[in-house]
Scaffold this active site. Structure first.
Site, PDB file in Angstrom:
ATOM      1  N   LYS A 151      -4.577  32.432 143.655  1.00 12.89           N
ATOM      2  CA  LYS A 151      -5.694  33.040 142.934  1.00 12.89           C
ATOM      3  C   LYS A 151      -5.736  34.541 143.194  1.00 12.89           C
ATOM      4  CE  LYS A 151     -10.736  32.310 142.489  1.00 12.89           C
ATOM      5  NZ  LYS A 151     -11.863  31.507 142.998  1.00 12.89           N
ATOM      6  N   SER A 226     -14.210  29.484 139.331  1.00 10.75           N
ATOM      7  CA  SER A 226     -13.541  30.756 139.171  1.00 10.75           C
ATOM      8  C   SER A 226     -12.028  30.699 139.388  1.00 10.75           C
ATOM      9  CB  SER A 226     -14.150  31.771 140.158  1.00 10.75           C
ATOM     10  OG  SER A 226     -13.986  31.361 141.505  1.00 10.75           O
ATOM     11  N   SER A 227     -11.486  29.573 139.859  1.00 13.20           N
ATOM     12  CA  SER A 227     -10.027  29.445 140.025  1.00 13.20           C
ATOM     13  C   SER A 227      -9.410  28.944 138.729  1.00 13.20           C
ATOM     14  CB  SER A 227      -9.703  28.496 141.187  1.00 13.20           C
ATOM     15  OG  SER A 227     -10.376  28.873 142.367  1.00 13.20           O
ATOM     16  N   ILE A 247     -16.823  28.425 145.917  1.00 11.04           N
ATOM     17  CA  ILE A 247     -18.163  28.661 146.467  1.00 11.04           C
ATOM     18  C   ILE A 247     -19.230  27.899 145.691  1.00 11.04           C
ATOM     19  CG2 ILE A 247     -18.739  30.710 145.101  1.00 11.04           C
ATOM     20  CD1 ILE A 247     -20.042  31.869 147.649  1.00 11.04           C
ATOM     21  N   GLY A 248     -18.861  27.297 144.590  1.00  9.59           N
ATOM     22  CA  GLY A 248     -19.838  26.526 143.824  1.00  9.59           C
ATOM     23  C   GLY A 248     -19.159  25.565 142.868  1.00  9.59           C
ATOM     24  N   GLY A 249     -17.947  25.144 143.271  1.00 10.31           N
ATOM     25  CA  GLY A 249     -17.145  24.308 142.382  1.00 10.31           C
ATOM     26  C   GLY A 249     -15.953  25.054 141.829  1.00 10.31           C
ATOM     27  N   SER A 250     -15.635  26.218 142.391  1.00 13.42           N
ATOM     28  CA  SER A 250     -14.629  27.104 141.804  1.00 13.42           C
ATOM     29  C   SER A 250     -13.203  26.580 141.875  1.00 13.42           C
ATOM     30  CB  SER A 250     -14.688  28.477 142.469  1.00 13.42           C
ATOM     31  OG  SER A 250     -15.929  29.093 142.243  1.00 13.42           O
TER      32      SER A 250
END
Length: 579
Positions: A151, A226-227, A247-250
């Site tokens: 990433k 985000s990934s 950090i939140g499902g990324s």
């Protein structure tokens, strides 16, 4: 009397002069501000252009290298190489059946093709071609000869880790992150960086530097974030193994959207040294780097490779706990909790069906399944998750975005955060009767307000974690099966639908290891049932969620597996049983 009149005339003249001088000063000040703004926009455009040029150059040079290699090695069977699983590939590399060069160039070629279709890469790591020349010195590594994608925010020497924002461009890392160092020591070859959303805090994958990444299963859908670049590249076959951050499902949301596996370890299990967040200091909702791959065995092998003496030496803050192969391979029946609906966001028909089907399969395999629902999830969503991430009211995030053009995928969020507090409170008063959930979320974005309140918020998060652990113990639950958001959203919806964050971000708050496994695809029956979807709150957010997932027939559907902190191997074991 004449003297008085003369004084007044002088005073009037002075006032006029003062007014003129004030006007001139204001005008000059406005011009200075305008000039600075114009200069700032010009600088941002120049930075973006240079970043795009660097990407283009790396892609072109990689393409030329692939063509030269193919001319010299016309018998290389790239299709056969690309069809191998990670365990098969490492075995053949170790035995000398395959050469690292054939494997490397096969994956670089495939990555270039996938990128042209999905726009998932931020640049080929040209240093990887040099690493390939000395790779035989790492033959003992568990990942010897394996090309690995990373990433964009994972540090690699002499490369930007921009997090999708202009302010970070032109500031290349001075050394590799610990994870990249360990990958290299284990014989892996990090060869490409992948795309992310602007400022990372989004589960779309678009930024004004590198553009929008699309879903490998449907170009009208997002890859998630985000990934998201990792999800798209691996889902499209351009990478066998990648590293993301969550950090939140990324990690888990892109894995769900793109039909691959992704694992968020317990925070602290892997080194975060050199993995760049959008901002530091936030301590309520935990972030973690983790692997993404086509299958669970690949995730386990990656964790085994990373959890080694190299990492424990490079980063002494990581507890020296090697991967426990016995737990991962155990066949002991488990007592598994399962969540069909968390009480905050009604799952889509395909999400709910996947849970029911996997529950039945696990029961047939001899496991015990017990229904479960997380306590106080409405309170948690706003007071612990949103308020935890945005404890400062979004001030730091907005500062990071200064001077950068706003990407459409996060514009609504940024505009909302930019509103002054008095205006937010006025809006809360107006919308609460009609949209109570939106009102609560908006209230949470105001932040905590003081250091004392921040400490109280941290204490509340700790108390909630203890409450959930006690709840699991009362139910005698070892691991959990639960939904993960899906199927993939249509483009430009991620920034409008935040209610689904509870299914993923809850486990960042709790610091429970969690992973995602694809188990099915959206059926025509799922789509038909979706037409009758109302949602729990039956509000605007539920309506937008329905719109976002509509048109998903044939898209991947996943489930999520969760374990208690530091039971990462047990979580992976459940994932393996679900796949």
């Amino acid at each position: 009397m004449d003297e008085v009149e003369q004084f007044l005339r002088g005073l009037e003249l002075d006032n006029r002069r003062a007014a003129v001088l004030t006007a001139v000063a204001c005008g000059v000040g406005a011009l200075v501000l305008l000039a600075r703004k114009v200069a700032g926009h010009r600088e941002a455009k120049d930075k973006i252009r240079r970043a795009r040029d660097r990407r283009t150059e790396s892609l072109q040079r990689a393409e030329q290298a692939v063509l030269r290699y193919k001319e010299m090695h016309p018998t290389t069977d790239s299709a056969a190489i690309l069809s191998l699983s990670l365990s098969e590939l490492t075995k053949q590399l170790r035995e000398g059946v395959l050469s690292p060069e054939d494997v490397f160039y096969s994956y670089v070629e495939k990555t270039l093709a996938v990128h042209k279709k999905l726009n998932c890469c931020t640049g080929i790591l040209l240093e990887s071609f040099d690493q390939l020349k000395t790779i035989n010195s790492s033959k003992d590594g568990l990942l010897y000869g394996v090309p690995v994608s990373i990433k964009e925010n994972i540090g690699y020497k002499n490369q930007d880790s921009s997090c999708g924002i202009v302010i970070n461009l032109g500031l290349p890392d001075t050394r590799d992150s610990v994870l990249v160092e360990v990958l290299k020591l284990q014989g892996a070859i990090p060869f490409v960086k992948t795309n992310i959303p602007q400022a990372l805090l989004s589960y779309d994958c678009s930024n004004p530097i590198y553009g929008q990444t699309r879903n490998p299963c449907n170009l009208q859908k997002t890859s998630g974030g985000s990934s998201g670049g990792e999800g798209a590249l691996i889902g499209g076959g351009g990478s066998l193994l990648g590293l993301g951050s969550d950090i939140g499902g990324s990690i888990r949301i892109p894995a769900s959207f793109c039909g691959i596996c992704g694992f968020k370890p317990t925070t602290g299990r892997l080194s975060s040294n050199g993995v760049k967040p959008i901002y530091r200091g936030q301590k309520s909702v935990f972030s973690s780097a983790g692997p993404m791959a086509k299958d669970v065995e690949s995730l386990a092998l990656c964790m085994q490779a990373l959890l080694c003496d190299h990492m424990f030496s490079l980063d002494p803050t990581v507890p020296p706990i090697p991967f426990n192969v016995q737990i991962y391979h155990s066949s002991k029946p488990l007592r598994i909790g399962y969540i069909e609906d968390d009480g905050y966001m009604q799952p889509t028909p395909s999400m709910a069906r996947a849970i029911r089907e996997i529950k039945n399969l696990l029961e047939q395999a001899g496991h015990t399944l017990v229904p479960y629902r997380p306590p106080r999830i409405g309170y948690v969503a706003n007071e612990l998750l949103v308020k935890g991430i945005l404890a400062d009211g979004g001030t730091t995030l907005l500062q990071k975005l200064e001077g950068s053009p706003l990407d459409p995928s996060i514009r609504d969020q940024v505009i909302s955060l930019s509103l002054p507090t008095w205006m937010k409170k006025t809006l809360l008063f107006l919308i609460k009767p009609l949209y109570p959930r939106l009102s609560e979320i908006t209230s949470a974005t105001i932040g905590v307000g003081s250091v004392k309140k921040l400490w109280e918020q941290h204490a509340a998060a700790e108390d909630y974690t203890k409450e959930v652990i006690e709840d699991w113990r009362r139910c005698n639950i070892e691991v959990m099966l639960c939904p993960v958001v899906g199927p993939a959203y249509s483009l430009f919806y991620c920034g409008k639908v935040s209610g689904t964050l509870t299914y993923a971000m809850l486990y960042n708050l709790l610091n429970f290891p969690a992973g995602v496994v694809p188990v099915s695809m959206v059926t025509a029956e799922d789509e038909e049932e979706l037409k009758h979807y109302k949602g729990i709150y039956q509000d605007h957010m539920d309506k937008l969620f329905k719109e976002a997932v509509t048109g998903g027939e044939g898209l991947p559907v996943a489930v999520q597996c969760v374990a208690l902190p530091w039971r990462d191997e047990l979580c992976l074991r459940l994932m393996k049983e679900c796949q």
